[in-house]
Scaffold this active site. Structure first.
Site, PDB file in Angstrom:
ATOM      1  CE  LYS A  88      -4.460  -1.532   1.547  1.00 25.83           C
ATOM      2  NZ  LYS A  88      -4.344  -2.959   1.921  1.00 25.83           N
TER       3      LYS A  88
ATOM      4  CD  GLU B 104     -10.441   4.747   1.099  1.00 25.55           C
ATOM      5  OE1 GLU B 104     -10.292   5.950   0.805  1.00 25.55           O
ATOM      6  OE2 GLU B 104      -9.765   3.828   0.596  1.00 25.55           O
TER       7      GLU B 104
ATOM      8  CB  SER C 222      -0.257  -8.243  -1.164  1.00 25.16           C
ATOM      9  OG  SER C 222      -1.047  -9.077  -0.333  1.00 25.16           O
TER      10      SER C 222
HETATM   11  C1  LIG Z   1      -5.169  -3.977   1.562  1.00 20.70           C
HETATM   12  C2  LIG Z   1      -4.460  -5.234   1.271  1.00 20.70           C
HETATM   13  C3  LIG Z   1      -4.841  -6.089   0.216  1.00 20.70           C
HETATM   14  C4  LIG Z   1      -6.048  -5.847  -0.643  1.00 20.70           C
HETATM   15  O1  LIG Z   1      -6.007  -4.693  -1.407  1.00 20.70           O
HETATM   16  P1  LIG Z   1      -5.794  -4.709  -2.978  1.00 20.70           P
HETATM   17  O2  LIG Z   1      -6.135  -3.329  -3.388  1.00 20.70           O
HETATM   18  O3  LIG Z   1      -6.731  -5.731  -3.557  1.00 20.70           O
HETATM   19  O4  LIG Z   1      -4.393  -5.055  -3.238  1.00 20.70           O
HETATM   20  C5  LIG Z   1      -4.094  -7.227  -0.021  1.00 20.70           C
HETATM   21  N1  LIG Z   1      -3.037  -7.539   0.734  1.00 20.70           N
HETATM   22  C6  LIG Z   1      -2.638  -6.746   1.753  1.00 20.70           C
HETATM   23  C7  LIG Z   1      -1.460  -7.166   2.560  1.00 20.70           C
HETATM   24  C8  LIG Z   1      -3.333  -5.579   2.062  1.00 20.70           C
HETATM   25  O5  LIG Z   1      -2.936  -4.812   3.081  1.00 20.70           O
END
Ligand SMILES: *Cc1c(COP(=O)(O)O)cnc(C)c1O
Length: 406
Positions: free
Chosen positions: A96, A118, A384
């Site tokens: 993020k 948000e 992610s």
């Molecule tokens: C917020 C988040 C997501 C989901 O958000 P996307 O916009 O779909 O990428 C996925 N993995 C992590 C670790 C997150 O913090």
């Protein structure tokens, strides 16, 4: 590939990806969205911006993130080669931050002194508060009161970082209500405030802009996999909440014969109705200023999403994913809470990497696909985020309490 397949991947000037996307907002928001789009376009083509963005990603976020061959996980799932793209190693623990730094640079360029955002689980709120501290800006974070209660550590983090929490007490007091309220509030604050949206959702230009800021994940992956394997992967797998980590890694491979697989949260199973599979089980509708697949009832009321992972718990999905799904360029599937938690433990024990529960959905799917592909298979999973934030969630899930997500 034919032009017919290629051209529509980029939206028209009003942000339409085929029938999806656009700007379905109050008239009063149009001028600021048009100003953001114009400023973003200018900034995107500016070398000085690109240099500053790259520099911050390197020295502040810690990029490039490694591409790691998960040998023990691969051996357990078909004997091929499964790599993890390590976004979990970024500052603040997920992808993020790539996006919030990009948007903060745009805010500064537009002369705005304050950011607003948000947040649901708090991850995007923390990433925005971090960028605000880095740039010496003020920061307001809109958060549902129910989410504030169940995500107390992130509330504390945001406050430490100097952000002001704006509690949202409408609807179910969760993410979708916080985002609706933030879009409403922006009308009256937009003179000095920039709204930082946390995924490839919302009105144009956010879906394009956020994808572009996250594309660094895909560009690095491409270079890294070519260096280590001499070829592109068979499959790229990423979890999909709003869809930003997936869009960022997919974007660099759209023209290649690489299968792109988005994994939605199937919660307690699609048939149970308790899930967050907007593409898998939603219908075309409008949410937060964009047209896409949305979880809604027969009257068009937005339904609550459910997932063990708070970051996938969103009843919509970015419009470009809707287009990729419609055109068959990417494939979308679901992983249940149970499968994700099993993958969370498995990858922790086999690799010494504690994945975010969101990322564990992608890992679970990669295990299945690895078994199908066998020893010749080459897969990249977008890891992610890291799972330190999820230890309590996992413990509660296993105690059968599934805290706050029922
Ligand atoms: C917020 C988040 C997501 C989901 O958000 P996307 O916009 O779909 O990428 C996925 N993995 C992590 C670790 C997150 O913090």
């Amino acid at each position: 590939m034919s032009a017919e397949i290629n051209i529509p991947y980029e939206p028209d000037e009003n942000g339409h990806f085929g029938q999806f996307g656009g700007r379905y907002v109050a008239e009063t928001l149009m001028p600021i969205l048009i100003e953001v789009a114009r400023s973003y376009e200018e900034m995107h083509g500016d070398d000085a911006f690109q240099q500053e963005f790259r520099r911050l990603l390197e020295v502040y976020v810690g990029r490039p993130s490694p591409l790691y061959l998960a040998e023990r996980f691969s051996a357990a799932h078909g004997g091929g080669r499964i790599y993890f793209k390590r976004e979990d190693l970024n500052h603040t623990g997920a992808h993020k931050i790539n996006n919030t730094i990009g948007q903060a640079l745009l805010a500064r360029r537009m002369g705005k002194q304050r950011l607003m955002a948000e947040t649901g689980a708090g991850q995007h709120g923390v990433a925005t508060a971090t960028a605000a501290a880095l740039f010496g800006m003020e920061c307001d974070v809109y958060m549902g009161t129910e989410d504030m209660r169940r995500q107390a550590p992130n509330v504390q983090r945001m406050e430490m970082l100097g952000a002001r929490l704006v509690p949202v007490n409408s609807g179910t007091c969760t993410l979708k209500d916080a985002m609706s309220e933030a879009l409403r509030a922006w009308v009256s604050t937009c003179v000095d405030t920039f709204y930082v949206i946390g995924s490839v959702a919302g009105p144009h230009p956010y879906p394009v802009m956020v994808r572009d800021f996250q594309r660094v994940i895909g560009d690095e992956t491409r270079e890294q996999i070519l260096a280590s394997e001499g070829r592109l992967p068979d499959q790229i797998i990423a979890c999909v909440g709003g869809g930003s980590n997936a869009a960022g890694i997919f974007a660099a491979f759209l023209e290649d014969s690489v299968a792109l697989i988005g994994v939605e949260a199937a919660g307690h199973g699609i048939a149970s109705g308790e899930h967050a599979a907007s593409i898998g089980a939603g219908r075309v509708g409008i949410l937060h200023g964009t047209k896409s697949y949305v979880l809604q009832d027969d009257q068009g009321q937005i339904l609550n999403a459910h997932s063990v992972s708070a970051g996938l718990d969103y009843p919509g999905v970015g419009p470009q994913h809707a287009l990729w799904a419609e055109r068959g360029r990417a494939e979308y599937c679901g992983i249940t809470d149970e499968e994700a938690v099993a993958a969370f433990h498995e990858v922790t024990l086999l690799e010494g990497i504690i994945p975010a529960l969101e990322s564990a959905h992608a890992v679970a799917e990669a295990g299945k696909r690895g078994e199908q592909l066998g020893p010749e298979g080459l897969i990249v999973v977008n890891m992610s985020g890291r799972g330190d934030k999820d230890l309590d969630n996992v413990r509660d899930y296993e105690a059968g309490r599934d805290k706050g997500h029922a």
